[in-house]
Design an enzyme around this catalytic site. Structure first.
Site, short mmCIF file in Angstrom:
data_model
loop_
_atom_site.label_atom_id
_atom_site.label_comp_id
_atom_site.label_asym_id
_atom_site.label_seq_id
_atom_site.Cartn_x
_atom_site.Cartn_y
_atom_site.Cartn_z
N SER A 29 -4.00 7.20 -22.67
CA SER A 29 -3.45 5.96 -22.59
C SER A 29 -4.54 5.30 -21.47
O SER A 29 -5.39 5.99 -20.81
CB SER A 29 -2.14 6.11 -21.78
OG SER A 29 -2.16 6.97 -20.50
N GLU A 31 -5.29 2.09 -18.43
CA GLU A 31 -4.94 1.40 -17.47
C GLU A 31 -5.91 -0.04 -17.14
O GLU A 31 -6.74 0.21 -17.30
CB GLU A 31 -4.34 2.22 -16.03
CG GLU A 31 -3.79 1.15 -15.09
CD GLU A 31 -3.65 2.03 -13.71
OE1 GLU A 31 -3.15 3.09 -13.88
OE2 GLU A 31 -3.96 1.57 -12.78
N HIS A 33 3.63 -1.61 -14.89
CA HIS A 33 3.80 -1.20 -13.78
C HIS A 33 4.78 -2.02 -12.85
O HIS A 33 4.55 -3.48 -13.09
CB HIS A 33 2.28 -0.99 -12.91
CG HIS A 33 1.52 -0.06 -13.45
ND1 HIS A 33 0.39 0.68 -12.68
CD2 HIS A 33 1.06 0.26 -14.81
CE1 HIS A 33 -0.17 1.30 -13.47
NE2 HIS A 33 -0.18 1.12 -14.83
N ASP A 82 2.37 -1.24 -1.81
CA ASP A 82 2.14 -1.20 -0.33
C ASP A 82 3.26 -1.65 0.47
O ASP A 82 4.23 -2.61 -0.11
CB ASP A 82 0.96 -2.25 -0.17
CG ASP A 82 -0.42 -1.68 -0.79
OD1 ASP A 82 -0.45 -0.39 -0.90
OD2 ASP A 82 -1.27 -2.29 -0.99
N HIS A 100 -0.11 12.39 -1.10
CA HIS A 100 -0.18 10.84 -0.51
C HIS A 100 -0.57 10.78 0.83
O HIS A 100 -0.12 11.53 1.68
CB HIS A 100 1.18 10.25 -1.03
CG HIS A 100 1.33 8.78 -0.76
ND1 HIS A 100 1.85 8.16 0.60
CD2 HIS A 100 1.12 7.77 -1.62
CE1 HIS A 100 1.72 6.92 0.30
NE2 HIS A 100 1.09 6.61 -0.67
N ASP A 136 5.68 15.98 0.22
CA ASP A 136 5.23 15.18 -0.97
C ASP A 136 5.81 15.58 -2.23
O ASP A 136 6.17 14.78 -3.07
CB ASP A 136 3.75 14.89 -0.96
CG ASP A 136 3.32 13.52 -1.40
OD1 ASP A 136 3.92 12.61 -1.69
OD2 ASP A 136 1.99 13.67 -1.86
N GLN A 183 -2.75 10.29 -9.44
CA GLN A 183 -4.11 9.45 -8.62
C GLN A 183 -5.22 9.99 -9.35
O GLN A 183 -5.33 11.15 -9.53
CB GLN A 183 -3.77 9.53 -7.24
CG GLN A 183 -4.93 8.76 -6.33
CD GLN A 183 -4.98 7.64 -6.54
OE1 GLN A 183 -5.44 7.09 -7.52
NE2 GLN A 183 -4.27 6.96 -5.63
N PHE A 185 -13.37 3.61 -2.00
CA PHE A 185 -12.14 3.47 -2.58
C PHE A 185 -11.32 4.75 -2.12
O PHE A 185 -10.24 4.61 -1.80
CB PHE A 185 -11.90 2.95 -3.95
CG PHE A 185 -10.70 2.70 -4.54
CD1 PHE A 185 -9.86 1.55 -4.20
CD2 PHE A 185 -10.33 3.43 -5.71
CE1 PHE A 185 -8.64 1.45 -4.50
CE2 PHE A 185 -8.97 3.15 -6.19
CZ PHE A 185 -8.18 2.05 -5.64
N HIS A 207 -4.49 9.88 -18.61
CA HIS A 207 -4.57 8.17 -18.37
C HIS A 207 -6.00 8.09 -17.63
O HIS A 207 -6.04 8.17 -16.64
CB HIS A 207 -3.14 8.32 -17.42
CG HIS A 207 -3.05 6.86 -17.17
ND1 HIS A 207 -2.15 5.81 -17.89
CD2 HIS A 207 -3.07 5.99 -15.99
CE1 HIS A 207 -2.22 4.69 -17.34
NE2 HIS A 207 -2.70 4.73 -16.05
#
Ligand SMILES: Cc1cc2nc3c(=O)[nH]c(=O)nc-3n(C[C@H](O)[C@H](O)[C@H](O)COP(=O)(O)OP(=O)(O)OC[C@H]3O[C@@H](n4cnc5c(N)ncnc54)[C@H](O)[C@@H]3O)c2cc1C
Length: 284
Positions: A7, A9, A69, A101, A140, A149, A167, A207, A256
């Protein structure tokens, strides 16, 4: 062996140039027959209005299923319901349920949905919806511990999600250890690795530090030695293909890809993965 399932994104394009590149990228990647494509929600500086606008066109023009999303942070159930209905009116039945966020200022409203699990529960009220959630192989960043988590991941999956998309990460063992712990916690839903082709090692390193992912030193060194556009491209394809092939050897068949709205790397990685059987990798 189960079939490879990919898939892709995307994020909402903003400028006209980005729009042109987006449709071109989509056209190219759709020819690889992905299981679905997904569109981020208000992420990377865009707004939910931008996501809604592009989703409207996407549902009409895409030749493969579309996942929207959707983030719930700072929203009440009464605010989320019309948004879900709006998306469904466009023809969306697949959702990636997220917290997003946390707003800098608390709304002061007790009824706001503060975790993705609340949105999963809301979406799961209609069993026809296909629901995914996010997961973090390196934990996370806001979590008190890996254990908590994992506990909350199980909680949101059990609220009605079919799969968790992770992630990005760069070492196969990071995902495999995470999968082992998830299984030991009783998680039975599919864990889908999120794969980020390295378009720009410096940007990826910056990032990654914000979202709690580790870029291993050997990759920084590998890309440091790649001084031409061509060698950086080869390094990126090689890193991604090796990562996915190692995971395939461990029974992972769904991936993904974070395309960053660029087709070249995602397309090269996908083609390599489709063209090589795991047998040939093991033998190599
Ligand atoms: C595949 C993927 C796609 C993404 N797409 C987008 C996007 O389109 N738009 C966007 O804005 N962001 C996106 N994100 C980023 C995401 O919104 C952030 O990482 C956000 O900080 C957490 O979202 P979540 O859904 O994982 O939150 P949650 O599942 O709510 O978890 C957030 C934190 O709270 C903890 N927690 C969870 N439930 C509880 C509870 N009930 N009580 C106490 N603690 C709890 C968790 O352990 C974690 O530390 C994406 C992330 C991934 C991995």
């Amino acid at each position: 062996m189960s079939q490879l399932s990919l898939s892709y994104e995307f994020f909402p394009p903003r400028s006209e140039a980005q729009q042109r590149r987006f449709w071109c990228t989509l056209g190219c990647l759709q020819t690889l027959n992905p299981a679905y494509i997904s569109m981020t929600w208000g992420a990377l500086g865009s707004t939910s209005a931008a996501s809604l606008e592009i989703l409207e066109h996407l549902v009409k023009d895409a030749t493969v299923p579309v996942t929207a999303h959707l983030s719930c942070s700072g929203q009440t159930e009464a605010q989320m319901k019309p948004m879900i209905e709006k998306l469904e009116a466009l023809g969306i039945t697949r959702f990636l349920a997220l917290r997003g966020d946390v707003p800098a200022e608390a709304s002061g409203h007790d009824a706001t949905l503060s975790h993705a699990s609340h949105l999963v529960s809301l979406l799961a009220q209609d069993p026809r919806r296909d629901i995914s959630v996010a997961a973090y192989p390196e934990v996370h960043p806001e979590s008190a511990s890996a254990e908590s988590d994992m506990k909350w991941l199980k909680h949101k999956l059990d609220a009605g999600a079919k799969r968790a998309i992770t992630q990005f990460f760069f070492e196969a063992d990071t995902f495999l250890r995470f999968r082992d712990k998830a299984v030991a916690t009783g998680i039975t839903q599919t864990l889908v690795p999120g794969i980020l082709p390295i378009h720009d090692i410096q940007k990826v390193a910056d990032f990654s530090s914000r979202c709690g992912a580790t870029v291993p030193d050997h990759l920084i060194e590998r890309f440091g030695r790649a001084t031409t556009e061509e060698s950086r491209y080869s390094a990126a394809v090689e890193q991604c293909v090796n990562l996915c092939q190692r995971l395939r050897q461990e029974g992972v068949n769904e991936f993904h890809l974070y395309t960053l709205n660029q087709s070249t790397l995602s397309s090269a990685v996908s083609t390599e993965l489709m063209g090589k059987s795991v047998e040939s990798i093991v033998a190599a």
